[in-house]
Design a protein around this motif. Structure first.
Motif, PDB file in Angstrom:
ATOM      1  N   HIS A 148     -33.886 -16.768  70.796  1.00 24.23           N
ATOM      2  CA  HIS A 148     -34.513 -17.844  71.569  1.00 24.23           C
ATOM      3  C   HIS A 148     -34.870 -19.022  70.672  1.00 24.23           C
ATOM      4  N   ALA A 149     -35.407 -18.747  69.496  1.00 22.94           N
ATOM      5  CA  ALA A 149     -35.809 -19.821  68.589  1.00 22.94           C
ATOM      6  C   ALA A 149     -34.620 -20.651  68.117  1.00 22.94           C
ATOM      7  N   THR A 150     -33.443 -20.032  68.006  1.00 23.38           N
ATOM      8  CA  THR A 150     -32.261 -20.791  67.589  1.00 23.38           C
ATOM      9  C   THR A 150     -31.714 -21.663  68.718  1.00 23.38           C
ATOM     10  N   ARG A 151     -32.155 -21.397  69.943  1.00 21.20           N
ATOM     11  CA  ARG A 151     -31.650 -22.165  71.087  1.00 21.20           C
ATOM     12  C   ARG A 151     -32.611 -23.253  71.539  1.00 21.20           C
ATOM     13  N   THR A 152     -33.887 -22.969  71.523  1.00 25.61           N
ATOM     14  CA  THR A 152     -34.873 -23.977  71.913  1.00 25.61           C
ATOM     15  C   THR A 152     -36.220 -23.648  71.278  1.00 25.61           C
ATOM     16  N   ALA A 153     -36.851 -24.670  70.718  1.00 25.56           N
ATOM     17  CA  ALA A 153     -38.159 -24.481  70.094  1.00 25.56           C
ATOM     18  C   ALA A 153     -39.253 -25.210  70.864  1.00 25.56           C
ATOM     19  N   ARG A 154     -38.947 -25.679  72.064  1.00 24.33           N
ATOM     20  CA  ARG A 154     -39.880 -26.571  72.757  1.00 24.33           C
ATOM     21  C   ARG A 154     -41.205 -25.902  73.084  1.00 24.33           C
ATOM     22  N   ARG A 155     -41.222 -24.574  73.241  1.00 24.05           N
ATOM     23  CA  ARG A 155     -42.445 -23.863  73.581  1.00 24.05           C
ATOM     24  C   ARG A 155     -42.989 -23.039  72.418  1.00 24.05           C
ATOM     25  N   LEU A 156     -42.462 -23.211  71.217  1.00 19.55           N
ATOM     26  CA  LEU A 156     -42.790 -22.312  70.115  1.00 19.55           C
ATOM     27  C   LEU A 156     -43.621 -22.991  69.033  1.00 19.55           C
ATOM     28  N   ALA A 157     -44.752 -22.359  68.669  1.00 17.50           N
ATOM     29  CA  ALA A 157     -45.509 -22.756  67.494  1.00 17.50           C
ATOM     30  C   ALA A 157     -45.006 -22.007  66.269  1.00 17.50           C
TER      31      ALA A 157
END
Length: 325
Positions: A148-157
């Motif tokens: 998931h982090a490699t695809r989108t970081a928009r919601r990740l701290a």
């Protein structure tokens, strides 16, 4: 943990009786979770996703947990109090895996898993002041978290991956053979022996020489949690047909391009993959300024609760402090 489906399958219980037996084992395992605990369902395109919630009224950046295959959110019971000391915790039952989530559409690969998780994170954050979460995944959940982090970081701290299978190194042939034998044998003794290679013997806390520390539990509680988790995973293997895709290697460039702080914890004695090989690849590819990789000495695939209860809150506090108020 072991257990994933052919692409395009919808997971579910083999019989209604099997579902009831599994849920009874799940309820017993969840007795080890601390209070206050609540739960709710989140609707997604892939089915209803059940989320256990701890300390929801806390004000810190939320922590979202993804368990390993067959292990459910009960796997986090010995860490929850430490994880949620100053922040809300949301433990997600992965859709397509044994648990309280109900899959209604197939997950055809990593892209679908990432889309499913994005929907879950949107709902978790709906109505909260925070716009991001600290994402933590154990085993198969660690693979999902990195994907998931490699695809989108928009919601990740931040993202934390705990001994993620295939993400950084190939699966060991002995693990694959053991998983297949456990799945087809029908023998609880063989299955228990296989799970023991992942969890360690009772009382080991997943590592050699591990000791319970401030966020941990006493010996009786550890024994209850271990046996409850073992019984739960055996019930999953008996009664559930998974609908999750097999984990895959994450290519070099997506790992190099990760834009959020990353913590990778590997198990020195992991039965799943070669920890040294995984650490070498992670160290070479993950951005040095924002990524930390550590191999836990003596640890098996299921990393010790006392280690997680110490390291993860410190990592999250450091990330929060670096972000500022």
């Amino acid at each position: 943990m072991s257990g994933s489906a052919e692409t395009g399958k919808v997971g579910g219980f083999l019989t209604d009786e099997g579902r009831e037996r599994f849920l009874a084992a799940y309820d017993r395992a969840m007795r080890c979770w601390p209070e206050p605990r609540a739960g709710r369902e989140i609707g997604t395109r892939f089915g209803a996703t059940y989320v256990h919630v701890y300390n929801e009224e806390a004000g810190g950046i939320p922590l979202v947990l993804l368990h390993g295959a067959n292990s459910t959110s009960a796997a986090w019971s010995r860490c929850i109090a430490a994880f949620g000391a100053d922040r809300p915790v949301y433990a997600v039952d992965t859709v397509g895996d044994a648990g309280r989530s109900v899959q209604t559409a197939p997950l055809r690969g990593p892209e679908d898993l990432s889309e499913w998780l994005d929907e879950v994170l949107d709902e978790v954050l709906d109505g909260r002041a925070q716009t991001r979460v600290h994402l933590v995944g154990m085993s198969y959940g660690g693979w999902i978290a990195l994907v998931h982090a490699t695809r989108t970081a928009r919601r990740l701290a931040s993202v934390t991956a705990l001994d993620p299978p295939r993400a950084l190194a190939p699966l060991k042939p002995s693990f694959l053979l053991g998983a297949i034998a456990a799945a087809v044998s029908g023998s609880d003794r063989r299955r228990r022996r296989f799970l023991g290679t992942l969890m360690g013997p009772e009382g080991s806390e997943g590592s050699e020489g591990s000791e319970t520390t401030g966020g941990g539990t006493n010996e009786g509680q550890e024994s209850e949690a271990y046996e409850g988790q073992m019984d739960l995973m055996l019930a999953a293997m008996r009664h559930f047909r998974p609908g999750t895709p097999h984990p895959q290697k994450i290519d070099d460039e997506p790992l190099r391009s990760l834009s959020v702080p990353v913590l990778v914890l590997l198990a020195e004695l992991s039965a799943v993959h070669a920890a040294r090989r995984a650490q070498t690849r992670a160290t070479a590819l993950l951005p040095a300024a924002t990524a930390w990789t550590e191999t836990v000495p003596g640890a098996r695939h299921v990393l010790p609760a006392d280690v997680l209860s110490d390291l993860l809150p410190r990592f999250h506090a450091e990330v929060d402090a670096a972000d500022g108020p």
